[in-house]
Design a protein around this motif. Structure first.
Motif, mmCIF file in Angstrom:
data_model
loop_
_atom_site.group_PDB
_atom_site.id
_atom_site.type_symbol
_atom_site.label_atom_id
_atom_site.label_comp_id
_atom_site.label_asym_id
_atom_site.label_seq_id
_atom_site.Cartn_x
_atom_site.Cartn_y
_atom_site.Cartn_z
ATOM 1 N N UNK A 76 0.812 -1.207 0.000
ATOM 2 C CA UNK A 76 0.000 0.000 0.000
ATOM 3 C C UNK A 76 0.852 1.267 0.000
ATOM 4 N N UNK A 77 0.251 2.325 -0.505
ATOM 5 C CA UNK A 77 0.901 3.630 -0.526
ATOM 6 C C UNK A 77 0.054 4.624 0.259
ATOM 7 N N UNK A 78 0.713 5.661 0.715
ATOM 8 C CA UNK A 78 0.054 6.750 1.437
ATOM 9 C C UNK A 78 0.507 8.069 0.816
ATOM 10 N N UNK A 79 -0.366 9.062 0.879
ATOM 11 C CA UNK A 79 -0.032 10.384 0.349
ATOM 12 C C UNK A 79 0.372 11.317 1.472
ATOM 13 N N UNK A 80 1.419 12.086 1.191
ATOM 14 C CA UNK A 80 1.908 13.117 2.104
ATOM 15 C C UNK A 80 1.504 14.466 1.520
ATOM 16 N N UNK A 81 1.067 15.367 2.389
ATOM 17 C CA UNK A 81 0.853 16.756 2.007
ATOM 18 C C UNK A 81 1.248 17.603 3.207
ATOM 19 N N UNK A 82 2.471 18.126 3.150
ATOM 20 C CA UNK A 82 3.015 18.888 4.268
ATOM 21 C C UNK A 82 3.211 20.335 3.861
ATOM 22 N N UNK A 83 2.762 21.284 4.689
ATOM 23 C CA UNK A 83 2.999 22.697 4.401
ATOM 24 C C UNK A 83 4.501 23.007 4.388
ATOM 25 N N UNK A 84 4.883 23.873 3.462
ATOM 26 C CA UNK A 84 6.288 24.236 3.259
ATOM 27 C C UNK A 84 6.458 25.742 3.441
ATOM 28 N N UNK A 85 7.577 26.138 4.051
ATOM 29 C CA UNK A 85 7.954 27.551 4.152
ATOM 30 C C UNK A 85 9.448 27.667 3.873
ATOM 31 N N UNK A 86 9.908 28.884 3.670
ATOM 32 C CA UNK A 86 11.335 29.174 3.440
ATOM 33 C C UNK A 86 11.916 28.360 2.280
ATOM 34 N N UNK A 87 11.168 28.219 1.202
ATOM 35 C CA UNK A 87 11.623 27.464 0.039
ATOM 36 C C UNK A 87 12.699 28.247 -0.707
ATOM 37 N N UNK A 88 13.818 27.567 -0.994
ATOM 38 C CA UNK A 88 14.936 28.176 -1.726
ATOM 39 C C UNK A 88 15.451 27.179 -2.752
ATOM 40 N N UNK A 89 15.777 27.672 -3.941
ATOM 41 C CA UNK A 89 16.433 26.802 -4.922
ATOM 42 C C UNK A 89 17.930 27.056 -4.845
ATOM 43 N N UNK A 90 18.680 25.970 -4.917
ATOM 44 C CA UNK A 90 20.138 26.027 -4.828
ATOM 45 C C UNK A 90 20.726 25.031 -5.819
ATOM 46 N N UNK A 91 21.921 25.293 -6.338
ATOM 47 C CA UNK A 91 22.556 24.278 -7.185
ATOM 48 C C UNK A 91 22.755 22.978 -6.401
ATOM 49 N N UNK A 92 22.537 21.819 -7.049
ATOM 50 C CA UNK A 92 22.610 20.573 -6.283
ATOM 51 C C UNK A 92 24.012 20.246 -5.800
ATOM 52 N N UNK A 93 25.026 20.931 -6.259
ATOM 53 C CA UNK A 93 26.372 20.682 -5.733
ATOM 54 C C UNK A 93 26.573 21.318 -4.357
ATOM 55 N N UNK A 94 25.574 22.100 -3.868
ATOM 56 C CA UNK A 94 25.680 22.675 -2.523
ATOM 57 C C UNK A 94 24.959 21.828 -1.488
ATOM 58 N N UNK A 95 24.286 20.764 -1.943
ATOM 59 C CA UNK A 95 23.530 19.897 -1.037
ATOM 60 C C UNK A 95 24.462 18.876 -0.414
ATOM 61 N N UNK A 96 24.262 18.602 0.877
ATOM 62 C CA UNK A 96 25.081 17.612 1.598
ATOM 63 C C UNK A 96 24.763 16.215 1.141
#
Length: 147
Positions: free
Chosen positions: A127-147
């Motif tokens: 079985x699958x479940x759906x997630x719907x979580x409120x988001x704040x402070x969204x920022x786009x960054x180059x993926x080479x800055x992600x840990x």
């Protein structure tokens, strides 16, 4: 008269995955990547009725709110995603979403408020479940800055 076709210096990345969805909060660190079968950051845009001014100008207030929407596979183990969401409901965590690990792709960092998800479904089924979580402070960054 000759026509030319515009060229781009880089190929467009259009396929989701392989990527990453994880909480980076030091006390609630969790990698959701192996549980997720669908994921998106989804905006909800709204605007107020316009305010008209005597000079003929007009002002419209436009707002956008974001949600993390995902579909995850049930995991009935003690530390599974279903129980993790229930135990941490209402907590705000810092998260990262990397749609693709391709070089040059974008990634996104944001705060999400954890909400519980369903448990169970059809018998003898994954079985699958759906997630719907409120988001704040969204920022786009180059993926080479992600840990």
């Amino acid at each position: 008269m000759a026509t030319t076709t515009p060229t781009t210096s880089a190929a467009k990345m259009r396929t989701l995955g392989p990527g990453v969805l994880k909480s980076t909060d030091s006390t609630l660190e969790r990698d959701f990547s192996a549980d997720v079968t669908k994921v998106m950051l989804n905006p909800s845009n709204s605007s107020d009725d316009p305010v008209n001014f005597l000079d003929g100008s007009q002002e419209i207030n436009v707002t956008s709110t974001w949600n993390l929407e995902a579909t995850v596979m049930d995991d009935y183990t003690v530390g599974g995603i279903n129980n993790w969401c229930m135990a941490n409901a209402g907590k705000k965590v810092r998260m990262q979403f990397v749609p693709t690990k391709e070089t040059g792709a974008m990634a996104y960092e944001f705060d999400a408020t954890i909400q519980p998800i369903g448990i169970g479904g059809d018998v003898k089924a994954k079985n699958t479940q759906d997630i719907s979580w409120p988001v704040s402070n969204l920022q786009s960054v180059p993926n080479n800055t992600i840990n």
